[in-house]
Enzyme design. Structure first.
Site, PDB file in Angstrom:
ATOM      1  N   PHE A   1     120.574 -13.679  58.006  1.00 58.15           N
ATOM      2  CA  PHE A   1     119.661 -13.661  59.145  1.00 58.15           C
ATOM      3  C   PHE A   1     118.249 -13.349  58.677  1.00 58.15           C
ATOM      4  CE2 PHE A   1     121.045  -9.300  58.703  1.00 58.15           C
ATOM      5  CZ  PHE A   1     119.914  -8.539  58.975  1.00 58.15           C
ATOM      6  N   CYS A   2     117.290 -13.691  59.532  1.00 57.39           N
ATOM      7  CA  CYS A   2     115.875 -13.427  59.282  1.00 57.39           C
ATOM      8  C   CYS A   2     115.180 -13.365  60.633  1.00 57.39           C
ATOM      9  CB  CYS A   2     115.272 -14.492  58.372  1.00 57.39           C
ATOM     10  SG  CYS A   2     115.407 -16.174  59.031  1.00 57.39           S
ATOM     11  N   THR A   3     113.871 -13.435  60.650  1.00 61.54           N
ATOM     12  CA  THR A   3     113.129 -13.277  61.907  1.00 61.54           C
ATOM     13  C   THR A   3     113.426 -14.398  62.897  1.00 61.54           C
ATOM     14  OG1 THR A   3     111.359 -12.203  60.672  1.00 61.54           O
ATOM     15  CG2 THR A   3     110.848 -12.911  62.921  1.00 61.54           C
TER      16      THR A   3
ATOM     17  N   ILE B   1     116.675 -13.236  64.402  1.00 60.46           N
ATOM     18  CA  ILE B   1     116.663 -12.002  65.186  1.00 60.46           C
ATOM     19  C   ILE B   1     116.034 -12.210  66.559  1.00 60.46           C
ATOM     20  CG2 ILE B   1     115.806  -9.621  65.268  1.00 60.46           C
ATOM     21  CD1 ILE B   1     115.767  -9.730  62.169  1.00 60.46           C
TER      22      ILE B   1
END
Length: 292
Positions: free
Chosen positions: A184-186, A213
């Protein structure tokens, strides 16, 4: 309740985009005419953008962008703010929309499996995926972003830039055998490349969090997540309600400064913070020498 003045959008798409030089002036002119601010990255592998403007201007931009068949289905994540979080408009040409330095990774040719926010929450609630495998969250962001907030019990390799990620997951592959990994990331762009790379080197059960996210906050809220989400604009961080927080970034050293740290005498808005005082820098240098 008043409607916030600015709509903030984040979006990307991996797609062949071989006329970036010709298109750049068109993007610049449209954004100028409509008062848009932020950053747009144009690359042979696609587009990545962070923009803010009025509702009318954002809708006009998306209508214009989606008129190009290559971007007709681009997905957008929205949040809102009372002030303009960007101070200028940049349209950049780059080799990659997110730099990994692995040109053979081409998401346009096939994405890694993705997991939607609601499904991920269910997996985390029950402690395993639908096949009974333990679920491990893997943060693909830089260490300073992770420090603002991340999923509970996540793997954080403390990378300082995304180009470090490929070697790190090679080094730790054996310890993750038999587990389902969710990267996951932004907003989804880094974890998309990360998941494809991990598949390529033999990870047999890896997913990317669809929309990152920000999409998870939008659909699920704070479940299994502690803290806020760092964003690359003047809001610095958003909470799970997608609202701006009191966290700021130091103008001098670019460190993230929490509300508690802002109470320090070392914090002078626009000049210094506890992370860039002489003693803090000396401690950081000593730690780096020990770790080296």
């Amino acid at each position: 309740m008043n409607t916030p003045s600015y709509v903030n959008i984040a979006a990307y798409k991996f797609v062949t985009f071989d006329d970036t030089e010709q298109k750049r002036p068109e993007f610049q002119e449209f954004c100028r005419q409509h008062g848009l601010r932020g950053t747009i990255i144009l690359s042979p592998e696609g587009i990545n953008l962070f923009l803010a403007a009025s509702r009318e201007a954002i809708d006009a931009f998306l209508l214009w962008l989606r008129a190009d068949a290559r971007f007709s289905d681009i997905e957008v994540k929205e949040s809102y703010s009372e002030h303009q979080p960007f101070n200028r408009m940049l349209v950049k040409l780059k080799a990659e929309i997110i730099t990994m330095k692995h040109p053979l990774i081409k998401p346009e040719e096939g994405r890694a499996p993705s997991v939607e926010a609601q499904t991920l929450k269910r997996w985390l609630d029950q402690g395993h995926d639908d096949n009974g495998k333990p679920v491990v969250m893997m943060d693909t962001r830089n260490a300073f972003e992770v420090d603002v907030g991340t999923f509970d019990d996540t793997i954080d390799y403390r990378i300082s830039k995304f180009t470090e990620f490929p070697q790190v997951v090679v080094d730790h592959k054996a310890e993750l055998d038999g587990k389902t990994i969710v990267t996951f990331c932004t907003g989804g762009i880094r974890c998309e490349k990360a998941a494809i790379y991990m598949q390529n080197i033999g990870y047999d059960s890896v997913y990317q969090l669809d929309g990152g996210i920000l999409k998870y906050f939008e659909e699920v809220g704070a479940a299994h997540y502690t803290g806020d989400c760092f964003v690359f604009d003047y809001r610095t961080a958003l909470n799970p309600q997608l609202q701006e927080t009191a966290t700021v970034q130091c103008y001098a050293c670019r460190a993230v400064v929490t509300p508690r740290e802002q109470l320090s005498a070392s914090y002078v808005a626009g000049k210094s913070c506890p992370h860039c005082t002489p003693s803090a820098l000396e401690n950081a240098s000593a730690t780096a020498q020990v770790e080296a």
